[in-house]
Design a protein around this motif. Sequence first.
Motif, PDB file in Angstrom:
ATOM      1  N   GLU A 153       0.829  -1.194   0.000  1.00 37.79           N
ATOM      2  CA  GLU A 153       0.000   0.000   0.000  1.00 37.79           C
ATOM      3  C   GLU A 153       0.869   1.252   0.000  1.00 37.79           C
ATOM      4  N   ARG A 154       1.875   1.172   0.809  1.00 36.30           N
ATOM      5  CA  ARG A 154       2.770   2.320   0.948  1.00 36.30           C
ATOM      6  C   ARG A 154       3.466   2.628  -0.373  1.00 36.30           C
ATOM      7  N   SER A 155       3.954   1.599  -1.002  1.00 34.81           N
ATOM      8  CA  SER A 155       4.636   1.800  -2.276  1.00 34.81           C
ATOM      9  C   SER A 155       3.706   2.446  -3.301  1.00 34.81           C
ATOM     10  N   LYS A 156       2.490   1.972  -3.277  1.00 37.71           N
ATOM     11  CA  LYS A 156       1.520   2.567  -4.189  1.00 37.71           C
ATOM     12  C   LYS A 156       1.340   4.053  -3.888  1.00 37.71           C
ATOM     13  N   ALA A 157       1.214   4.308  -2.628  1.00 34.14           N
ATOM     14  CA  ALA A 157       1.014   5.706  -2.212  1.00 34.14           C
ATOM     15  C   ALA A 157       2.185   6.575  -2.663  1.00 34.14           C
ATOM     16  N   ILE A 158       3.357   6.028  -2.508  1.00 31.70           N
ATOM     17  CA  ILE A 158       4.538   6.783  -2.937  1.00 31.70           C
ATOM     18  C   ILE A 158       4.458   7.053  -4.423  1.00 31.70           C
ATOM     19  N   LYS A 159       4.096   6.024  -5.120  1.00 34.27           N
ATOM     20  CA  LYS A 159       3.994   6.180  -6.565  1.00 34.27           C
ATOM     21  C   LYS A 159       2.971   7.257  -6.935  1.00 34.27           C
ATOM     22  N   THR A 160       1.855   7.173  -6.285  1.00 28.10           N
ATOM     23  CA  THR A 160       0.802   8.162  -6.546  1.00 28.10           C
ATOM     24  C   THR A 160       1.289   9.583  -6.278  1.00 28.10           C
ATOM     25  N   SER A 161       1.878   9.722  -5.119  1.00 30.77           N
ATOM     26  CA  SER A 161       2.368  11.052  -4.752  1.00 30.77           C
ATOM     27  C   SER A 161       3.387  11.540  -5.762  1.00 30.77           C
ATOM     28  N   LEU A 162       4.185  10.604  -6.193  1.00 27.99           N
ATOM     29  CA  LEU A 162       5.243  10.963  -7.133  1.00 27.99           C
ATOM     30  C   LEU A 162       4.671  11.367  -8.491  1.00 27.99           C
ATOM     31  N   GLU A 163       3.583  10.721  -8.827  1.00 33.23           N
ATOM     32  CA  GLU A 163       2.937  11.097 -10.084  1.00 33.23           C
ATOM     33  C   GLU A 163       2.411  12.523 -10.003  1.00 33.23           C
ATOM     34  N   ARG A 164       1.783  12.766  -8.896  1.00 39.62           N
ATOM     35  CA  ARG A 164       1.211  14.098  -8.729  1.00 39.62           C
ATOM     36  C   ARG A 164       2.292  15.159  -8.745  1.00 39.62           C
ATOM     37  N   ASN A 165       3.336  14.835  -8.051  1.00 35.60           N
ATOM     38  CA  ASN A 165       4.442  15.798  -7.980  1.00 35.60           C
ATOM     39  C   ASN A 165       5.778  15.072  -7.943  1.00 35.60           C
ATOM     40  N   PRO A 166       6.438  15.049  -9.062  1.00 31.30           N
ATOM     41  CA  PRO A 166       7.719  14.335  -9.178  1.00 31.30           C
ATOM     42  C   PRO A 166       8.751  14.766  -8.146  1.00 31.30           C
ATOM     43  N   SER A 167       8.557  15.951  -7.628  1.00 33.38           N
ATOM     44  CA  SER A 167       9.513  16.447  -6.632  1.00 33.38           C
ATOM     45  C   SER A 167       9.003  16.263  -5.214  1.00 33.38           C
ATOM     46  N   ALA A 168       7.973  15.480  -5.098  1.00 35.43           N
ATOM     47  CA  ALA A 168       7.309  15.367  -3.806  1.00 35.43           C
ATOM     48  C   ALA A 168       8.252  14.980  -2.674  1.00 35.43           C
ATOM     49  N   PHE A 169       9.202  14.165  -2.975  1.00 42.32           N
ATOM     50  CA  PHE A 169      10.081  13.701  -1.898  1.00 42.32           C
ATOM     51  C   PHE A 169      11.458  14.331  -1.926  1.00 42.32           C
ATOM     52  N   LYS A 170      11.577  15.303  -2.746  1.00 44.24           N
ATOM     53  CA  LYS A 170      12.842  16.041  -2.708  1.00 44.24           C
ATOM     54  C   LYS A 170      12.766  17.054  -1.577  1.00 44.24           C
ATOM     55  N   PRO A 171      13.887  17.375  -1.041  1.00 41.18           N
ATOM     56  CA  PRO A 171      13.895  18.392   0.018  1.00 41.18           C
ATOM     57  C   PRO A 171      13.281  19.683  -0.494  1.00 41.18           C
ATOM     58  N   LYS A 172      12.510  20.273   0.354  1.00 38.63           N
ATOM     59  CA  LYS A 172      11.866  21.507  -0.102  1.00 38.63           C
ATOM     60  C   LYS A 172      12.822  22.676  -0.095  1.00 38.63           C
ATOM     61  N   ILE A 173      13.767  22.542   0.725  1.00 32.16           N
ATOM     62  CA  ILE A 173      14.745  23.622   0.781  1.00 32.16           C
ATOM     63  C   ILE A 173      15.938  23.228  -0.047  1.00 32.16           C
ATOM     64  N   ASP A 174      16.123  23.955  -1.065  1.00 38.17           N
ATOM     65  CA  ASP A 174      17.203  23.638  -1.981  1.00 38.17           C
ATOM     66  C   ASP A 174      18.453  24.414  -1.597  1.00 38.17           C
ATOM     67  N   PHE A 175      19.576  23.790  -1.815  1.00 32.31           N
ATOM     68  CA  PHE A 175      20.815  24.503  -1.558  1.00 32.31           C
ATOM     69  C   PHE A 175      21.211  25.226  -2.830  1.00 32.31           C
TER      70      PHE A 175
END
Length: 440
Positions: free
Chosen positions: A257-279
Amino acid sequence: MGDHVVNEELIEEEVIIEEQPEDVMAALDQMEAEGADALLGELGEDEDEDEDELVRHHQQQQHHLQQQQQQVASSSGGGGGGAAGHFYAIRGNQVFKIDRFSGAATPIRATTGSGAPLKLQVVGGDAGKQQVFVPQAQGIAAQDSKAQVFRSMGAGGAAQHGPPAGYRVVSQPIASGLNRQPAAYAGGPVPTTVTFTAPKPATKKRQQHHPMLGHRKPCNCNKSLCLKLYCECFANGEFCRDCNCKDCHNNLEHENERSKAIKTSLERNPSAFKPKIDFMSAKGRSDVERLHQKGCHCKKSNCLKNYCECYEAKVPCTDRCKCCSCRNTESDRQNKMREKFNSASGLLHLAAAAADIRSSSPFSDDDSDVDEKPDPKAMPWFYMTDEVVEATTLCLVAQAEEQEAAANADELDMERSILREFGRCLQQIIENAAHMNQEQ
DNA sequence: GAGTTTGAAACT
DNA sequence: CAGTTTCAAACTC
Ligand SMILES: [Zn+2]
Ligand SMILES: [Zn+2]
Ligand SMILES: [Zn+2]
Ligand SMILES: [Zn+2]
Ligand SMILES: [Zn+2]
Ligand SMILES: [Zn+2]
């Protein structure tokens, strides 16, 4: 409050501090070891002293201090070893030479002679040796002197020079510092949540042992199953652990389930799991700028509360933000910074001057220094506020007097002890400056 | 601790 | 993309 104006103290002659850099270095080295321990003892396990207590304690000292000042003045002036007919005193930012008989005060220019300016500033002694002298005289158990100085700088400076205080109280809870440190990304720690900026009421002192990195804050999700970005754990790419969530699926038991959720989130926003604060690309030289990638959209908080992701991450808002009436711009937070420190330190003006000179320096052989940042806090003088200079001076004077009282007063011993003390002070300044910058 | 406010994330 | 709803955290009392 017109009575504390004094700040007048004498110094025996010129308190040396002449060459012998070796001694200084040695002292500094030694201090390094000792100081570290002291720091740990002080910060590691928060002392039981809460801030109220601290303040009270300090006020006490301040009071004693005033008494002490006079004592010192009289004793030194009267029986003092064959001193000259004058002594030095500090008033505010200026060092005066004061004639013992006439009382005439002559301002001293820091730059006269060949000595470094620092010399005079350091030499100018002032009010009570809270650190050593006062406790001794008052019979108060000689506490850890290392902690003392700092406290005196913290509360004392504020009380004495009117304007907003400059220094944080040493025992301030750094609670819940950095969170969100996605191990997955080698980009480095990404501070995201800092709970309070100002010292808290101390209602619940002592809670986390090591507020520092490593202790993620638990989520409290109810309806997201911790499988949406609403959940901070999930958003950080972490499993829930020791959380307070209900019906959590962000764990190994629900891996699919979790993997699916990750995939979904990633589809919505490819940067979803990137740090929000960029260096951001390093501006200037050693200063890495962090900025929010996707700006905030605040409407009511003025970007001055943790509702704002920029503010929460302690980064200024940029043009990427779409916030209304933003008070978190680069200049906004720079002003804030100033207020915090300034406290009418004349040295701050030197800052601007130095920056100007530097930027318009004829030495333009530097290649890509087009956009050199002023960044005051990178400069040593930024931390040499009146309070700091004063406190340091006090320590030196106290040390000198203590040494003077010693049975066999060797001139060399005196010099050593003072240099040693100076090294300790320096180190303390550095440490606290570091802390300060670490949390703000 | 309960209740409110807030803005990102999700949804339409 | 814009407008709305949902959500958990930040904040207030
Ligand atoms: Zn969660
Ligand atoms: Zn969680
Ligand atoms: Zn969970
Ligand atoms: Zn904002
Ligand atoms: Zn912003
Ligand atoms: Zn903003």
